[in-house]
Design an enzyme around this catalytic site. Structure first.
Site, PDB file in Angstrom:
ATOM      1  N   CYS A  27       0.957  -5.912   3.144  1.00  0.00           N
ATOM      2  CA  CYS A  27      -0.268  -5.693   3.727  1.00  0.00           C
ATOM      3  C   CYS A  27      -0.451  -4.226   4.017  1.00  0.00           C
ATOM      4  O   CYS A  27       0.732  -3.430   4.305  1.00  0.00           O
ATOM      5  CB  CYS A  27      -0.513  -6.381   5.169  1.00  0.00           C
ATOM      6  SG  CYS A  27      -1.415  -5.746   6.279  1.00  0.00           S
ATOM      7  N   CYS A  43      -6.147  -2.875   0.149  1.00  0.00           N
ATOM      8  CA  CYS A  43      -5.764  -4.105   0.921  1.00  0.00           C
ATOM      9  C   CYS A  43      -5.641  -5.251  -0.066  1.00  0.00           C
ATOM     10  O   CYS A  43      -6.240  -5.376  -0.891  1.00  0.00           O
ATOM     11  CB  CYS A  43      -7.135  -4.458   1.688  1.00  0.00           C
ATOM     12  SG  CYS A  43      -7.026  -6.104   2.695  1.00  0.00           S
TER      13      CYS A  43
END
EC number: 5.1.1.3
Length: 262
Positions: A73, A183
């Site tokens: 992440c 992302c």
């Protein structure tokens, strides 16, 4: 310890794009993946919340005896990974927007970065950008709503296409030739982005590089799995397991998915 699993976590299902790269590169390794969909997206949360969630996920993986942890992440990496490294004895692998290769290879001296607010506002991202993109025009766009649509299994919806077109518009206006995805969820948007962008624009995704770094770190710490048989793969979600199953439906590999309260 060599037989213990690689632990991977993300704010939902997006990090499975990283997980797949790791499994492909290291087929003998066992893996445990946490999809923290209940709290997705991390990108709109405060730094203290992101740190707390990252600690919670790390503890959940360490309770299952993971030998190394991949923070799949961008937002968690850029806001929390140093604290994780300072707190726990296991190695950590992070993921952050690949600004460096885009800045090195751009011909138009203009690159785009599509990421979450939490990543773009982080201190680590700012340092990396300042270091590698001093003489480059960088168009940063917050991909509001994209993670939510992916988590809702609406990748190919008209709403998704419309949002992406609006986010790409300022980048195209600035004549970018590289688009950096900041992302892990956005990896699943690459086919759509390729249809929306001119062919001259290269899309940079960090998944393969993270897998290579994971292998290097396992080797460095002498904890590569020496078994010749295929690894086992356990995925956990605290959200809707159907969404996780759908995103992996074409994967020709054995794995199990379970719900877990964490």
């Amino acid at each position: 310890m060599q037989n213990q699993a690689i632990g991977i976590f993300d704010s939902g299902i997006g990090g499975t794009s990283i997980w797949k790269e790791i499994v492909d590169l290291l087929p003998n390794e066992n893996t445990i993946y946490l999809a923290d969909s209940k709290y997705a997206p991390y990108g709109r949360r405060s730094k203290s919340e992101i740190i707390d969630l990252s600690i919670k996920n790390t503890n959940t993986l360490l309770e299952r005896n993971c030998k190394i942890i991949v923070v799949a992440c961008n937002t968690a990496t850029t806001n929390a990974i140093q604290i994780l490294r300072d707190t726990y004895p296991v190695p950590f692998i992070g993921i952050e927007p690949a600004i460096k290769p885009a800045a090195i290879h751009t011909q138009t001296k203009s690159v785009g970065i599509l990421a979450t607010k939490g990543t773009l506002s982080s201190e680590l991202f700012t340092k990396t950008s300042d270091l590698y993109a001093q003489n480059i025009k960088v168009t940063e766009v917050i991909g509001s709503g994209l993670v939510e649509l992916i988590e809702e299994n609406k990748i190919h919806s008209e709403e998704m296409k419309s949002l992406l077109q609006s986010y790409l518009a300022p980048m195209l206006k600035n004549d970018i030739d590289y688009l950096v995805l900041g992302c892990s969820h956005y990896s699943y948007l690459v086919p759509i982005l390729q249809n929306l962008l001119p062919k001259k624009i290269t899309i940079i995704d960090s998944g393969e590089a993270v897998a290579r770094q994971t292998r290097a770190m396992l080797s460095k710490h002498q904890i590569l799995n020496q078994n010749k048989k295929s690894g086992t793969h356990q995925l956990y979600t605290n959200g809707n397991p159907i969404v996780l199953k759908n995103i992996l439906k074409d994967l020709k590999r054995e794995y199990t998915i379970d719900c877990l309260h964490f």
